[in-house]
Scaffold this motif. Structure first.
Motif, PDB file in Angstrom:
ATOM      1  N   GLY A   1      18.980 -14.867  12.013  1.00  0.00           N
ATOM      2  CA  GLY A   1      18.212 -13.936  12.668  1.00  0.00           C
ATOM      3  C   GLY A   1      17.468 -14.563  13.513  1.00  0.00           C
ATOM      4  O   GLY A   1      17.150 -14.202  14.848  1.00  0.00           O
ATOM      5  N   ARG A   2      16.541 -15.545  13.444  1.00  0.00           N
ATOM      6  CA  ARG A   2      15.458 -16.426  14.212  1.00  0.00           C
ATOM      7  C   ARG A   2      16.140 -17.054  15.298  1.00  0.00           C
ATOM      8  O   ARG A   2      15.901 -16.804  16.555  1.00  0.00           O
ATOM      9  CB  ARG A   2      14.759 -17.148  13.399  1.00  0.00           C
TER      10      ARG A   2
ATOM     11  N   ALA B   1      12.489  -7.572   6.803  1.00  0.00           N
ATOM     12  CA  ALA B   1      12.361  -8.265   8.122  1.00  0.00           C
ATOM     13  C   ALA B   1      13.543  -9.256   8.213  1.00  0.00           C
ATOM     14  O   ALA B   1      14.059  -8.897   9.226  1.00  0.00           O
ATOM     15  CB  ALA B   1      10.927  -8.769   8.252  1.00  0.00           C
ATOM     16  N   PRO B   2      13.770  -9.865   7.382  1.00  0.00           N
ATOM     17  CA  PRO B   2      14.937 -10.965   7.889  1.00  0.00           C
ATOM     18  C   PRO B   2      16.273 -10.216   8.099  1.00  0.00           C
ATOM     19  O   PRO B   2      17.032 -10.671   8.888  1.00  0.00           O
ATOM     20  CB  PRO B   2      15.189 -12.088   6.568  1.00  0.00           C
ATOM     21  N   LEU B   3      16.568  -9.157   7.226  1.00  0.00           N
ATOM     22  CA  LEU B   3      17.648  -8.390   7.481  1.00  0.00           C
ATOM     23  C   LEU B   3      17.778  -7.618   8.956  1.00  0.00           C
ATOM     24  O   LEU B   3      18.707  -7.792   9.392  1.00  0.00           O
ATOM     25  CB  LEU B   3      18.042  -7.666   6.204  1.00  0.00           C
ATOM     26  N   PHE B   4      16.643  -7.065   9.317  1.00  0.00           N
ATOM     27  CA  PHE B   4      16.560  -6.576  10.230  1.00  0.00           C
ATOM     28  C   PHE B   4      16.819  -7.335  11.590  1.00  0.00           C
ATOM     29  O   PHE B   4      17.537  -7.246  12.517  1.00  0.00           O
ATOM     30  CB  PHE B   4      14.914  -5.892  10.482  1.00  0.00           C
ATOM     31  N   ALA B   5      16.144  -8.609  11.551  1.00  0.00           N
ATOM     32  CA  ALA B   5      16.509  -9.475  12.616  1.00  0.00           C
ATOM     33  C   ALA B   5      17.923  -9.991  12.603  1.00  0.00           C
ATOM     34  O   ALA B   5      18.373 -10.347  13.746  1.00  0.00           O
ATOM     35  CB  ALA B   5      15.535 -10.722  12.344  1.00  0.00           C
TER      36      ALA B   5
ATOM     37  N   GLN C   1      14.898  -5.034  21.539  1.00  0.00           N
ATOM     38  CA  GLN C   1      15.037  -6.369  21.925  1.00  0.00           C
ATOM     39  C   GLN C   1      14.865  -6.514  23.525  1.00  0.00           C
ATOM     40  O   GLN C   1      14.148  -7.498  24.159  1.00  0.00           O
ATOM     41  CB  GLN C   1      16.485  -7.055  21.658  1.00  0.00           C
ATOM     42  N   LEU C   2      15.334  -5.536  24.226  1.00  0.00           N
ATOM     43  CA  LEU C   2      15.286  -5.349  25.801  1.00  0.00           C
ATOM     44  C   LEU C   2      13.859  -5.183  26.212  1.00  0.00           C
ATOM     45  O   LEU C   2      13.437  -5.792  27.039  1.00  0.00           O
ATOM     46  CB  LEU C   2      16.219  -4.418  26.249  1.00  0.00           C
ATOM     47  N   ASP C   3      13.282  -4.227  25.443  1.00  0.00           N
ATOM     48  CA  ASP C   3      11.701  -4.046  25.246  1.00  0.00           C
ATOM     49  C   ASP C   3      10.806  -5.279  25.464  1.00  0.00           C
ATOM     50  O   ASP C   3      10.118  -5.545  26.344  1.00  0.00           O
ATOM     51  CB  ASP C   3      11.304  -2.830  24.598  1.00  0.00           C
ATOM     52  N   ALA C   4      11.128  -6.236  24.446  1.00  0.00           N
ATOM     53  CA  ALA C   4      10.509  -7.074  24.156  1.00  0.00           C
ATOM     54  C   ALA C   4      10.591  -8.246  25.401  1.00  0.00           C
ATOM     55  O   ALA C   4       9.843  -8.961  25.740  1.00  0.00           O
ATOM     56  CB  ALA C   4      11.165  -7.853  22.726  1.00  0.00           C
TER      57      ALA C   4
ATOM     58  N   PRO D   1      12.555  -8.288  18.008  1.00  0.00           N
ATOM     59  CA  PRO D   1      13.316  -8.228  16.660  1.00  0.00           C
ATOM     60  C   PRO D   1      13.552  -9.298  16.152  1.00  0.00           C
ATOM     61  O   PRO D   1      13.410  -9.757  14.631  1.00  0.00           O
ATOM     62  CB  PRO D   1      14.242  -7.105  16.865  1.00  0.00           C
ATOM     63  N   THR D   2      14.317 -10.209  16.849  1.00  0.00           N
ATOM     64  CA  THR D   2      14.566 -11.533  16.306  1.00  0.00           C
ATOM     65  C   THR D   2      13.518 -12.663  16.043  1.00  0.00           C
ATOM     66  O   THR D   2      13.550 -13.366  15.205  1.00  0.00           O
ATOM     67  CB  THR D   2      15.617 -12.099  17.252  1.00  0.00           C
TER      68      THR D   2
END
Length: 217
Positions: free
Chosen positions: A23-24, A94-98, A160-163, A171-172
């Motif tokens: 994820g990271r 959180a890790p699953l989300f990433a 992710q695009l907003d970030a 998210p990642t």
């Protein structure tokens, strides 16, 4: 000699470390790095999973299983207030989300299989909701499930695009903060649409059904 319990614990620890690392850093993360995260040897990773591709497949299966369990509980056996209260403990997801966001960004057959699994599970838990009386029936259950997952996928990629544009956490990179921001931004409008619908009458639906009827005559 390792016991069966030790082996199972090591396997789960490796899998969880892989979910977090993939994820990271993405799916180019090495087996050696994942082994270090899990505090095991690279050889033990291969012993349990055979290859990095097989490890990723196990991560996919695990994440899908967690999503299925949570969605099934939420739609059928958990009070609405309890579902919303769980947002206070979303750090555990959180890790699953990433991992989910990274899978979608990476693409390929594994990502397609991952999304297919989300759609399949969504259709199942929606069917359960229909049977329990908490979800309205649909003339196209599979299509509805695909639409809901497409909305979810779109929200994740938009975050992710907003970030990347400096408008929020990635998210990642910051899954907990990104999850919190995403739920804050979409929960109210999502619940409004799912609860009350969007249009004030059935004109568009009626027009579409009439068109479909003429094209199949």
């Amino acid at each position: 000699m390792r016991s069966g319990v030790d082996d199972l614990t090591a396997r789960a620890r490796i899998r969880d470390a892989a979910v977090a690392r993939f994820g990271r850093d993405g799916f180019r993360a090495s087996v050696r790095t994942i082994a270090t995260d899990a505090d095991v040897s690279a050889a033990l990773v291969i012993h349990h999973f055979g290859s990095k591709d097989a490890l990723r497949a196990a991560c996919d299966e695990h994440v899908l299983a967690v999503i299925h369990a949570e969605k099934s509980a939420a739609i059928g056996h958990t009070a609405p207030g309890d579902v919303i209260a769980k947002l206070a403990t979303i750090e555990q997801y959180a890790p699953l989300f990433a991992y989910i966001v990274r899978s979608l960004m990476d693409g390929g057959h594994l990502a397609a299989r991952f999304v297919d699994g989300l759609v399949e599970d969504a259709e199942k838990y929606l069917d359960e909701g229909v049977a329990l009386g908490t979800v309205r029936p649909s003339a196209d259950p599979h299509g509805r499930a695909r639409l809901l997952i497409a909305t979810t996928v779109g929200n994740l990629l938009m975050a992710q695009l907003d970030a990347a544009a400096g408008r929020g956490p990635a998210p990642t990179a910051e899954p907990t903060a990104a999850m919190t921001a995403l739920y804050r931004d979409v929960m109210l409008p999502g619940l409004e649409i799912y609860t009350h619908g969007l249009f004030t009458d059935s004109s568009y639906l009626d027009a579409y059904l009439a068109y479909e009827e003429t094209t199949h005559e």
